[in-house]
Motif scaffolding. Structure first.
Motif, PDB file in Angstrom:
ATOM      1  N   UNK A 538      10.225  -0.001  -3.744  1.00  0.00           N
ATOM      2  CA  UNK A 538       9.642   1.265  -4.162  1.00  0.00           C
ATOM      3  C   UNK A 538       8.214   1.048  -4.624  1.00  0.00           C
ATOM      4  N   UNK A 539       7.433   2.130  -4.574  1.00  0.00           N
ATOM      5  CA  UNK A 539       6.054   2.095  -5.055  1.00  0.00           C
ATOM      6  C   UNK A 539       5.708   3.486  -5.573  1.00  0.00           C
ATOM      7  N   UNK A 540       4.861   3.539  -6.598  1.00  0.00           N
ATOM      8  CA  UNK A 540       4.398   4.823  -7.124  1.00  0.00           C
ATOM      9  C   UNK A 540       3.462   5.479  -6.115  1.00  0.00           C
ATOM     10  N   UNK A 541       3.662   6.769  -5.884  1.00  0.00           N
ATOM     11  CA  UNK A 541       2.820   7.492  -4.949  1.00  0.00           C
ATOM     12  C   UNK A 541       1.425   7.752  -5.512  1.00  0.00           C
ATOM     13  N   UNK A 542       1.342   7.844  -6.824  1.00  0.00           N
ATOM     14  CA  UNK A 542       0.098   8.304  -7.445  1.00  0.00           C
ATOM     15  C   UNK A 542      -1.082   7.378  -7.190  1.00  0.00           C
TER      16      UNK A 542
END
Length: 616
Positions: A538-542
């Motif tokens: 997973x990775x933060x979209x921001x």
């Protein structure tokens, strides 16, 4: 009131008003005993979900009562045709007294004079629902309060204060034929029999928590040890039912009996309900973390566990079939709690991507076809596996891979691997358009260039992007994740659009994608070699921006490792779980942070690709 008899109800339907969690279980109980059941719900999505639940579970319900000829459930949007000729109507509409009063007023006009009208209310007495019915109708109204079939088969029957005495032995016999365990309250009682005792237990448990005397975990551990034989405790059961529902029911007791609210209603309202932490149904947890009441195979579960567990749908590629491997693919449906799988569709040609729209009563999937040929297709069927249709015909897509339904805009997004493109269409296959074109599949050098192959797809409506993977060669460490705007820039084409960004590069072999818009995260499976591959990530979209090489990659999290060729991915946002498939024949469930790995399906003789889920 006309005389009640088995002959008088023969061939007549049972009507259930409300297709929610309990309504659909009541419907399945009667259908499993051989009755035709009419399920009335104004919501098309609820109607579809209710009928699908019955279709998925009626065999197991019928088996428990040795019924060899079960009935069926039929959905209705309108009330009058649903209750026409019914011998009994069971209302399971929202717990709002005025709605129930109006419902019984309508039923008095629409049903036959011998039709028994029952309320499944857990808090209101049917005697409180009589404001708009005449004295004759009052004699055929009663409470029939179902706990939670099929695991808990208790049904409490209670008079409305005027119910004809002949109703009770007749109804008890019919319920017993359905495998239920009915008990009759001898007089009107707010909370019936069991619920009065259960309400007192809940109140004291909440007081213990409110005063800081104990925790939900400790309290339930003591209860399980002392009373429930290794199953759920009071706090877990309250979470399963929904803390907003607990508050609503308790408010009724408060009003009727003048009870204090500080350590019960007020405690739950301020600390949980006002924050949206309603328990198992909210995605935010409650007394326990989200997903706690969804159990998998081998875990002890109580009567109210798994109420919010999804039904899983996954694709068996058929690669381990003994004959005709190319046409041995299947769509399989199975409860996330591990009940017996059911094949919905067979004889598919290397199916790969899968998604579902309960609202439209359809399942959608891709068939890769023969990868060297231009013969892939996209099909759909009803939730029960019938009415299979080809919505993107062979030749209009080369090798379709992962697929996702944009539930908000009623669109299908899918990747075409050897076709070197990302595509979109309406749910019926119309308005097919190419969003990204990475080359010309008719040029051999380009179609064989795995760096151009588009595989996984997901949509972020909140920020206006779609994301896709280009996996590169097997385990080559050249996989990339891209994004582009949902709307093609003016004057540009799929082949030259200028808004494409590489957001991650140098990945082992990324496959499937999922976006949690609320959490602002992108999730993906990676089929490549360990330690970075065969993972869920997973990775933060921001923080995502265009990158040139792997050294520019944003920091991402490897949530889980050691799968067997990781492929399909789906988020259960209600329970905060991740489901994933692999080529080794496993379906896994993880917490949203990758912890607590469990095998939901273990079939080493099979090979799985796409996966999706629905709460039905």
């Amino acid at each position: 009131m006309p005389e009640l008899s088995v002959e008088a109800i023969k061939g007549r339907p049972v009507a259930v008003l409300g297709g929610g969690v309990l309504g659909r279980r009541i419907a399945c109980t009667w259908a499993a005993a051989g009755y035709t059941v009419h399920v009335r719900d104004p919501s098309e999505e609820q109607r579809n979900a209710a009928i699908h639940y019955v279709e998925q579970n009626i065999a197991s319900y019928a088996k428990t009562i040795s019924c060899s000829n079960p009935g069926k459930a039929i959905a209705f949007e309108d009330l009058e045709p649903a209750v026409k000729d019914a011998w009994t109507v069971i209302e399971a509409v929202p717990e709002k007294l005025q709605i129930k009063i109006e419902t019984f007023a309508d039923l008095a006009k629409m049903t036959r004079e011998d039709c028994l009208l029952a309320s499944n209310s857990s808090s209101y007495k049917s005697g409180e629902m009589l404001d708009k019915v005449d004295d004759v109708t009052k004699r055929r109204i009663l409470n029939t309060h179902y706990m939670m079939p099929p695991d808990n088969r208790i049904v409490e029957l209670m008079t409305d204060g005027f119910t004809d005495e002949a109703v009770f032995p007749f109804y008890v016999e019919r319920l017993q034929e359905c495998g239920m365990s009915p008990i009759v309250a001898h007089r009107e009682s707010a909370g019936f029999v069991f619920n009065r005792i259960w309400a007192a237990i809940k109140r004291e448990c909440l007081t213990v928590l409110s005063e800081g005397v104990s925790t939900p975990e400790e309290l339930d551990r003591v209860w399980v040890e002392m009373f429930s034989g290794g199953k759920a405790g009071p706090c877990a059961m309250m979470d399963a039912v929904g803390l907003d529902t607990v508050v609503f029911i308790e408010q009724h007791y408060v009003k009727e009996r003048g009870l204090p609210t500080k350590d019960t209603v007020d405690f739950l309202q301020h600390n949980y309900v006002d924050k949206g932490a309603l328990g198992g149904k909210s995605g935010k947890g409650g007394l326990y973390p989200a997903g706690y009441t969804t159990k998998s195979t081998g875990e002890e579960s109580g009567h109210h566990d798994n109420l919010h567990a999804p039904t899983l749908y996954y694709l068996d590629l058929g690669m381990n079939a003994k004959d005709d491997i190319m046409h041995a693919g299947k769509i399989v449906a199975q409860s996330a709690s591990g009940k017996e799988p059911r094949t919905l569709v067979s004889n598919l040609t290397l199916p790969d991507g899968l998604d579902i729209s309960v609202k439209d009563n359809r399942i959608y999937w891709t068939n890769m076809g023969v990868p060297s040929e231009n013969d892939g297709s996209i099909q759909s069927c009803k939730l029960d596996g019938s009415d299979v249709k080809e919505i993107i015909k062979k030749g209009d897509v080369h090798t379709p891979k992962q697929l996702i339904v944009d539930q908000k805009n009623n669109k299908l997004y899918f990747c075409d691997r050897e076709g070197l493109r990302v595509m979109r269409c309406n749910l019926d296959g119309s308005d097919q358009e190419t969003l990204v074109q990475r080359g010309d599949w008719k040029v051999k050098e380009e179609t064989q260039d795995s760096l151009r192959w588009c595989v996984g797809i997901s949509v972020d409506n909140k920020h206006g992007y779609f994301y896709w993977t280009q996996k590169g060669a097997s385990k080559a460490g050249k996989g990339r994740i891209f994004r582009a705007k949902l709307q093609l820039p003016s004057g540009e084409t799929a082949a030259n659009r200028s808004d494409i960004e590489t957001v991650l590069t140098g990945l082992p072999e990324p496959i499937d994608l999922e976006i949690d818009e609320e959490a602002g995260k992108l999730f993906w499976t990676d089929r490549g070699d360990p330690p970075m591959g065969n993972t869920i990530n997973s990775v933060d979209l921001s923080g995502l921006t265009h990158v040139e090489d792997a050294s520019d990659n944003p920091k991402y999290n490897i949530l889980a490792r050691n799968m067997h060729e990781a492929i399909g991915l789906k988020l259960d946002k209600k329970n905060q779980h991740i489901y994933a498939t692999d080529m080794g024949g496993f379906v896994y469930r993880f917490d949203i942070d990758g912890e607590n790995k469990k095998r939901v399906v273990d079939a080493e003789d099979r090979s799985f690709s796409g996966i999706t889920l629905a709460h039905v």
